[in-house]
Write an enzyme that holds these catalytic residues in place. Sequence first.
Site, PDB file in Angstrom:
ATOM      1  N   CYS A  10       0.669  -1.290  -0.042  1.00 37.80           N
ATOM      2  CA  CYS A  10      -0.071   0.038   0.137  1.00 37.80           C
ATOM      3  C   CYS A  10       0.969   1.335  -0.021  1.00 37.80           C
ATOM      4  O   CYS A  10       1.739   1.356   1.001  1.00 37.80           O
ATOM      5  CB  CYS A  10      -0.890  -0.081   1.295  1.00 37.80           C
ATOM      6  SG  CYS A  10      -2.030   1.344   1.103  1.00 37.80           S
ATOM      7  N   GLY A  37      -7.782  -5.234  -9.809  1.00 35.68           N
ATOM      8  CA  GLY A  37      -8.407  -4.335  -8.768  1.00 35.68           C
ATOM      9  C   GLY A  37      -9.212  -3.347  -9.516  1.00 35.68           C
ATOM     10  O   GLY A  37     -10.436  -3.552  -9.496  1.00 35.68           O
ATOM     11  N   ARG A  38      -8.652  -2.213 -10.023  1.00 30.94           N
ATOM     12  CA  ARG A  38      -9.470  -1.089 -10.249  1.00 30.94           C
ATOM     13  C   ARG A  38     -10.644  -1.306 -11.526  1.00 30.94           C
ATOM     14  O   ARG A  38     -11.732  -0.758 -11.531  1.00 30.94           O
ATOM     15  CB  ARG A  38      -8.613   0.040 -10.707  1.00 30.94           C
ATOM     16  CG  ARG A  38      -8.103   0.691  -9.623  1.00 30.94           C
ATOM     17  CD  ARG A  38      -7.190   1.739 -10.076  1.00 30.94           C
ATOM     18  NE  ARG A  38      -6.048   1.360 -10.488  1.00 30.94           N
ATOM     19  CZ  ARG A  38      -5.072   2.202 -11.163  1.00 30.94           C
ATOM     20  NH1 ARG A  38      -5.282   3.550 -11.181  1.00 30.94           N
ATOM     21  NH2 ARG A  38      -3.878   1.586 -11.629  1.00 30.94           N
TER      22      ARG A  38
END
Length: 329
Positions: A102, A228-229
């Site tokens: 992250c 993910g996105r």
Amino acid sequence: MVHIRDLALPDFPLLLAPMEDVSDPPFRAVCKANGADLMYTEFISSEGLIRDAAKSRKKLDVFDYERPIGIQLFGSDVETMGECARISTLAGPDLIDINYGCPVKQVACRGAGAALLRDIPKMVQMTSAVVKATHLPVTVKTRLGWDENTLNVEEVAERLQDIGIEALTVHGRTRVQMYKGDADWRLIAKIKENPRIKIPIFGNGDIDSPEKAVEYKNRYGVDGVMIGRASIGYPWIFREIKHFVATGEKLAPPTVEERVAMCRMHFEKSIEWKGERSGILEMRRHYAQYFRGLEGAKQWRMRLVDTYSVEEIYAILAEISAAEPVLVG
């Protein structure tokens, strides 16, 4: 098949990335329905879990329909991470994942997430503590390095495998890059080619189409990809990739009826898990993506985010389905 210890995944599995404020159980439900092979919770703060913070505890919720499912943890203290691995194991996931990737300031500047890429000995110590604290397989998600001058993910892969992790996902950017520029998968391929590496290696970053998934599979040799996105408001990405891998042909995009049905399922799960008011509020961030490209999408979205009524939301969704708006972009 791809194995994470006794956990058997299909050839070239598709993983749903852990995304803060996105990959909660309602979102995971629609991704699972469309073919996600392995999913993770939103990342959970080890400090929050130790403090018994309600938000962190809530994120431990996992359900049988999601399996296989991993709980992802992040933190800056070795002992605390070990204790949180023990707590998380009791929630009954299939594996524990550690977030060393992250990049956001609130995480990295507290010495967690991607910050550990600047302290490999501490990363090794922390990973060892988590491995020893659970009987479950432990996996890791990380990045290429902190910046272009510290591309140390090859060392990370070897050292973490040596202390017991059983799969590694690498996002093809540095921490400094955040989510800018193109993901570079060349170092991911080098890890996969390393004869010392025996664990599955998954690639992450910029997979937004079936064609790219297959291209990266063939070019970089990864065992699977994490998405993910591209899945936000478009969980069909998983079924489309699976179909393209199997047949070489593209599926037609989801119909309006399918978009409405999936949005409704997501909304129902949101209400069920969060309660009526929170479920309505938190669902608002997803409408724009579900109806992106449809004629009149803006007016539909504005009406959906302007109401607190479950019945009205169902009525608006029914209107969209009946109107059958055309895809304009």
